[in-house]
Design an enzyme around this catalytic site. Structure first.
Site, short mmCIF file in Angstrom:
data_model
loop_
_atom_site.label_atom_id
_atom_site.label_comp_id
_atom_site.label_asym_id
_atom_site.label_seq_id
_atom_site.Cartn_x
_atom_site.Cartn_y
_atom_site.Cartn_z
CB ALA A 32 3.29 2.99 -0.21
CG LEU A 33 -3.11 3.22 -0.56
CD1 LEU A 33 -4.76 3.69 -0.20
CD2 LEU A 33 -3.16 2.00 -1.27
CG HIS A 34 0.29 5.02 -6.36
ND1 HIS A 34 -0.35 4.62 -7.34
CD2 HIS A 34 1.28 3.97 -6.19
CE1 HIS A 34 0.03 3.32 -7.87
NE2 HIS A 34 1.01 2.95 -6.91
N GLY A 36 -2.84 5.49 -8.68
CA GLY A 36 -3.17 4.11 -9.45
C GLY A 36 -3.99 3.43 -8.48
CG HIS A 37 -2.87 1.71 -4.70
ND1 HIS A 37 -1.47 2.42 -4.55
CD2 HIS A 37 -2.45 0.46 -4.76
CE1 HIS A 37 -0.65 1.49 -4.43
NE2 HIS A 37 -1.08 0.27 -4.63
N GLY A 147 -4.37 -3.78 -10.90
CA GLY A 147 -3.71 -2.96 -11.91
C GLY A 147 -3.09 -3.56 -12.99
CG MET A 184 1.25 7.26 -11.12
SD MET A 184 -0.23 7.98 -10.51
CE MET A 184 0.18 9.53 -11.20
NE ARG A 187 8.27 -2.82 -6.04
CZ ARG A 187 8.94 -3.76 -5.10
NH1 ARG A 187 10.06 -3.31 -4.82
NH2 ARG A 187 8.30 -4.71 -4.89
#
Ligand code: PAF
Length: 282
Positions: A32-34, A36-37, A147, A184, A187
């Site tokens: 569920a990458l965003h 931030g990743h 992170g 970010m 969730r």
């Protein structure tokens, strides 16, 4: 980008890369990458030759089965994002590949287990320690990237690396934020528009509190003010707000070393639990 579902072919590929003296940078994720990743992948690219990412929703770190069931999953989208970010290797194991029928190893992180996330999510850090140790052994990276949003997790991993002598450089990457300051997180996908907006209060609270502390306001007054602020929020329920030292995540009553002091917060909005933090010397 090479993707692997099984441990042995992945190990073989990584061995080949190590034999070519390639430095492997590893980013563990639960998908569920965003952004931030992606910032972790970008940092890994800066300091490594090969960037390897794992996507594995690790069941042993969830103390709440509902949370595990509803954890967002978006593998196809994740792979596209990783490809665009220039990732070299992705590991996507099934639970059986990772654990077979043996997943009862427990790791106790001492004082780090007794506060904040450790206290609210019993067994969580043991599960994180178990899966990250296993992934470190599979990938044998020279560097690993985590992170800052999961600050207590970062210090759990630091303890793991220090005490089990993993030869890995640990990097902390700053939290990526939405326009309203919301950290970010995978969730966040479960928040509606109003909840997302209101959740901006979390970071605002952290910023105001840090400023108050640096202006010499006594810590108990800072904590009381945060409790009041959250009482005024329609949807957000404060779980904890604590000012801690980062070695053991124990509460401080006065600031002795700003470099080792963090403000940590957890709050619930609807059924979603959000965490955030600020290091006092940011
Ligand atoms: O931070 C996460 O996403 C997870 O806790 C981690 C480090 C990938 C272990 O499952």
């Amino acid at each position: 980008m090479n993707t692997f579902k099984k441990i042995e072919p992945l190990r073989a590929e990584l061995l080949l890369q190590r034999q070519k003296n390639k430095k492997i940078g590893f980013v563990p994720t639960m998908g569920a990458l965003h952004e931030g990743h992606i910032s972790l992948v970008e940092k890994a690219k800066e300091v490594s030759d090969i960037v390897a990412v794992s996507i594995f929703v690790n069941p042993t770190q969830f103390n709440n089965p509902e949370d595990l069931k509803s954890y967002p999953r978006s593998v196809e989208r994740d792979l596209g994002l990783l490809q665009n970010a220039g990732c070299d290797i992705v590991f996507l194991p099934e639970v059986a590949e990772m654990y077979g029928d043996q997943n009862d190893l427990k790791i106790n992180f001492g004082a780090l287990e007794n506060s904040l996330e450790g206290k609210f999510r019993p067994g969580h850090f043991s599960g994180v320690g178990q899966v990250v140790s296993k992934l470190f052994n599979i990938f044998q990276p020279q560097a690993a990237f985590f992170g800052q949003k999961d600050l207590q997790q970062f210090f759990v991993i630091k303890k793991l690396i220090d005490q089990l002598s993993f030869p890995i450089d640990l990097h902390m990457v700053a939290t990526k934020r939405e326009n309203n300051g919301l950290a970010m997180s995978s969730r966040n996908e479960r928040l509606n528009k109003e909840e997302r907006l209101e959740a901006g209060l979390i970071y605002k609270t952290l910023q105001e509190s840090a400023e108050a502390i640096l202006n010499g306001i006594p810590l108990d007054q800072v904590v009381a003010r945060v409790t009041e602020l959250f009482k005024g929020s329609e949807r957000l329920k404060l779980e904890y707000f604590e000012i801690i030292e980062t070695d053991n995540f124990t509460k401080v009553s006065a600031i002795s070393d700003p470099k080792k002091t963090a403000l940590c917060i957890a709050a619930e909005i609807g059924k979603v639990r959000l965490i955030d933090n600020l290091l006092l010397n940011y």
